[in-house]
Design an enzyme around this catalytic site. Structure first.
Site, short mmCIF file in Angstrom:
data_model
loop_
_atom_site.label_atom_id
_atom_site.label_comp_id
_atom_site.label_asym_id
_atom_site.label_seq_id
_atom_site.Cartn_x
_atom_site.Cartn_y
_atom_site.Cartn_z
N ASN B 88 21.76 45.61 -24.40
CA ASN B 88 22.21 45.80 -22.96
C ASN B 88 21.84 47.17 -22.52
OD1 ASN B 88 23.11 43.02 -22.43
ND2 ASN B 88 24.47 43.36 -24.05
N SER B 113 28.20 58.57 -20.09
CA SER B 113 29.48 58.50 -20.54
C SER B 113 30.06 59.65 -21.16
CB SER B 113 29.76 57.12 -21.28
OG SER B 113 31.14 57.19 -21.97
N TYR B 149 28.81 52.79 -28.48
CA TYR B 149 28.56 53.14 -27.01
C TYR B 149 27.92 54.29 -26.60
CZ TYR B 149 30.10 53.32 -22.12
OH TYR B 149 30.12 53.36 -20.88
N LYS B 153 24.51 55.47 -24.69
CA LYS B 153 24.58 56.37 -23.59
C LYS B 153 23.78 57.59 -23.90
CE LYS B 153 26.27 53.37 -20.77
NZ LYS B 153 25.88 52.90 -19.46
#
Lengths: 251, 251
Positions: B88, B113, B149, B153
Site C-alpha cells: 500500500n 511521517s 511504516y 514512508k
C-alpha cells in the site's frame, strides 16, 4: 572458531571476487538461485544452497548457525524494472534481515550501490570524474538514486538502519563502485572514478567481516585518483587499506 | 484558472483537515477506497472516486487534468506489517508518481511521517520532548525509522526524489506530526512536541499547493514550544506561518 558466513547471490561477480580472495579464510555457506557453474568462480568446496531470494523458508533455513551474512542477492541491473526490484531487492532484503534477526546473526553486510547517489552526478559530469574536481560524497548525504535499482538499494540501507536500531545487529551498507577484474574500465571516466579491483573488493569485505561495527554506509572503491566518493570512513572504521588505483592503468 | 487537486486517501484525518480548511479554494477530486461517509469530513460537493491505491488503472484515470496531487493514501498505522506497507505505501506511492509523470502533473505533495526519524528519539527521550532540549531535526538528516511504516514512508521520500531528479516534477515530502482536532494530546509529551493543529495543517498544505518548489523534505507541525523538528525550512521555502502552539493548551 572460524567465522561462519552466509553469502547470498554467491554466483555473481561480487561473490566471485569475495570467494577468490577469502574462500579459505571463513566457513562459507553459499546461496544463489542458479546452481554452481563449476567454472572459475570459487564455489567448489563450499556448502551451496540453490534457492531464490523470494523463497522465505529457504532463506530462514540457510541462516542457521551463521555469524555473518553478506547479502548480495537481488536484481543487479541498473535498468531493472520496478516490479523486479520491489520483489527481489526491497522485499528480498527485508526477508534477509528478518531471518538474520531471528537466527541471532551478529552482522549483515549489505551490497548497496553507487546508483543510490547517481543523481548527484547529473549536473556535475563529466567534471566530477576528473582529478580537478573537489566534489566528494561521504555517505552522510541523502540518497538521490538515478534509477529504480538505486531506489531499491537506498531502501535496503534504510531497512538495515531499522533492524540495527531496533535489534542492535551490526550493519554495513557497501555502496559498491565499478568492479572489474584485472584492470579498470577503458575509455569510461565514470568507471575509472569508482573502480573497485577484485583484490580491494575481497579486502574490503574481509574488513567488514572482522570489524566491530554499529551501522555504517561505506563507499566501496579502490584508491583512485579520480574518486569522488570518500574512502576515509572505510579506513577509519574498518581499517580498509586499498592497494589499487585506476590511474596506474589508464593515465 | 482554479488549480485542480487530486487528493488520495481523502477520507482519512489529514484529508478532513485539508478539506475543512481548503475545500472551497481549489477544484478537488477525491479518491479513497472507502465510499464517502457523509459525516463531518467535508467530502460533499467534490468529485469522489472509490478506488484502492493498488488499482493502477483507477489511479491513472484519476490523474487526468490534475495540476497537483496530494498523496495521503496508504496504510496509516505505525504498527502496520511489512506486507501491507510494501504493497500500500511503497508500491502505492510508486504508482502515484509514475501516473503523475505520465499525466503531466506539476507537483506531488507526499504525506510522509515523523516515524521516518523515530529512532533519533530512542536514546534522547523524554528529554527531547522538553523545552530544555536543544536537539533539532531539520530534514537533512538520514532516515532512522522506528517501524516498518516509517521504512515505507522513507522509501516514499526517495521515490519522490527519483521522480523529481528524473522528470523535474515538484515534490514536497511532509513529515506530518501528531494531527489532532481542537486541542493537543493530553499527558503525552511526544504528541505535544509534534502537534499539528487542523488549521495549521490546512495552511501548510495550502502553502505547498501555491509555492514554487523543487524537492523538499518539510516537518509538518505547529509552532510548539516543545518542538524538536525545525520548521525553519517550511517558513523559508513555503511561507508557512503556523498559528498554534501546544503550550497554549497544556502548560
Amino acid at each position: 572458531m572460524v567465522t561462519s558466513v552466509l553469502l547470498t547471490g554467491a554466483a555473481g561477480r561480487v561473490g566471485s571476487a569475495i570467494l577468490g580472495g577469502l574462500g579459505q579464510d571463513y566457513d562459507w555457506r553459499l546461496i544463489d538461485r542458479e546452481p554452481p557453474t563449476g567454472k572459475d568462480n570459487h564455489q567448489s568446496d563450499h556448502e551451496y544452497v540453490v534457492a531464490d531470494i523470494t523463497d522465505k523458508d529457504a532463506i530462514r533455513e540457510a541462516m542457521e548457525d551463521v555469524d555473518v551474512v553478506i547479502h548480495l542477492a537481488g536484481d543487479p541491473r541498473p535498468e531493472a524494472g520496478w516490479d523486479s526490484v520491489i520483489t527481489n531487492n526491497i522485499d528480498g532484503t527485508h526477508t534477509v534481515f528478518e531471518a538474520a534477526i531471528d537466527a541471532g546473526v551478529e552482522k549483515v553486510i549489505f551490497a548497496s550501490s553507487n546508483h543510490v547517489v547517481g543523481h548527484y552526478e547529473t549536473e556535475r559530469k563529466p567534471d566530477i570524474y576528473r582529478t580537478s574536481s573537489d566534489f566528494q560524497l561521504d555517505g552522510t548525504e541523502l540518497p538521490r538514486p538515478s534509477n529504480r535499482y538505486g531506489i531499491s538499494k537506498a531502501t535496503g540501507e534504510i531497512i538495515g538502519r531499522f533492524f540495527h536500531d531496533e535489534y542492535d545487529i551490526g550493519v554495513v551498507c557497501l555502496r559498491i563502485g565499478n568492479l572489474t577484474k584485472d584492470h579498470p574500465p577503458i575509455d569510461y571516466e565514470r568507471g575509472q572514478a569508482m573502480w573497485l579491483s577484485y583484490r580491494d573488493c575481497a579486502h574490503l569485505f574481509d574488513c567488514c567481516i572482522t570489524s566491530d561495527v554499529d551501522y555504517e554506509i561505506i563507499y566501496g572503491i579502490s584508491d583512485n585518483d579520480r574518486k569522488y566518493y570518500s574512502i576515509d570512513r572505510a579506513h577509519e572504521v574498518l581499517g580498509y587499506d586499498p592497494q589499487d588505483n585506476s590511474a596506474d592503468y589508464t593515465d
